[in-house]
Every structure is written in C-alpha cells, then in structure tokens.
Design an enzyme around this catalytic site. Sequence first.
Site: not given
Length: 205
Positions: A3, A57
């Site tokens: 990720k 993110c």
Amino acid sequence: MAKLTENAFRDVNIAFANELSLISDKLGIDVWELIELANKHPRVNILQPGPGVGGHCIAVDPWFIVSTTPEEARLIRTAREVNDGKPAWVVEQVRKAVEGRPGAVVACLGLAFKADIDDLRESPSIAIVQTLAKELTDAKVIAVEPHVDALPKSLAGRGVDLMGLDEALEQADVVVLLVDHTVFKNLDRTRLADHVVIDTKGLWR
C-alpha cells in the site's frame, strides 16, 4: 509495504506533473497544452498538476518509506518535497496578483483535498488559505467550499470568511481555483471576465 508503494508511486507521478508546471511557468509555456501534446505518445501518460497533494494516504504514506530507508528513498523524498512545496508557489502567484491592489479580495475556490468530497485532511488548499490569510495583511481572503457548512478549526478565527460561490464572485478581485469541484467546472466563464484568475487545476483553460 504494498500500500505504501502504491501511494508513493502516485506521489512521484504527481510530483513530475507539478514540477513540470513550475518549469513551464518559468519558461512561459502552457503546461496543460504541453502535457496534452506529450500524452499523445502511446507510452506517455503524464498526470495533471495542481496546488499540491492532500489526503491521508498519498501525502503521508511515502514518508514511512523515507523514514525507514532514508539513504535509498531519494526519489520518493524528492517527490514529497516537490509536492509539499507547491502550495508556496501558489501563494506567490496570489501575492503577485494582489501587488499594488490594497484592499483586494481573494476568493479561494475549494478546500477539500480532491473534487466533489468534503474531506479536508492534509489538503494543500487549507495550507494555501492559511498562508494567504496570515501574509496578505492588506487583502481580504474568502473561502468557497460547497461541501462543508463551516470552516475547519485550522482556519477559524484567522480572518477568513466562508461564503457561497455567487457571493464570493461578486466581491472578489482575484479568483484562485484550488479544487476542481463540478460546481466550479460548470461555472459560466463570462463571470470571471473582470477577475484576475489563478487556475491551479487547468479547469478553465
């Protein structure tokens, strides 16, 4: 790690577009046209530049890689620095626009970190509006964010007014597009004719 890698990859690609916008500005080139032409190559897909990178993110995850492997993650670090530095460049464009205009009204369109949402986390627009409110002592700063009902705590009490688009355009001398919300995309361009426009998203080309 997968990720983190995904978000670091996206950040690096955005940084290329943002750096290209800085280069183009210095050379007097239309970055949007440049990217459009370059993307005609079948193996080229340059992203669109903007006022920075936000969200919890992409704007955060690459730093985990950098902090863990600082000597190796040079490109990832540089991309973060490029994207983190873009808001300061936007502020400088606004500063130039209001120079010699005491009492100028600056309308900043969009506070969210991307289009058509109400999420303000890590938004570069927030940082830009904060800096403008602090540094442009002879100007009035207006924020327009159709997806929220109140200013975030980081802007409250800083002399920034939150208002609707119509009212903001009536008052503004300088219009700064920070987020490509649909409502801004659909704006009748003739309403911008008497304003200095700083379009960080290339929405009104």
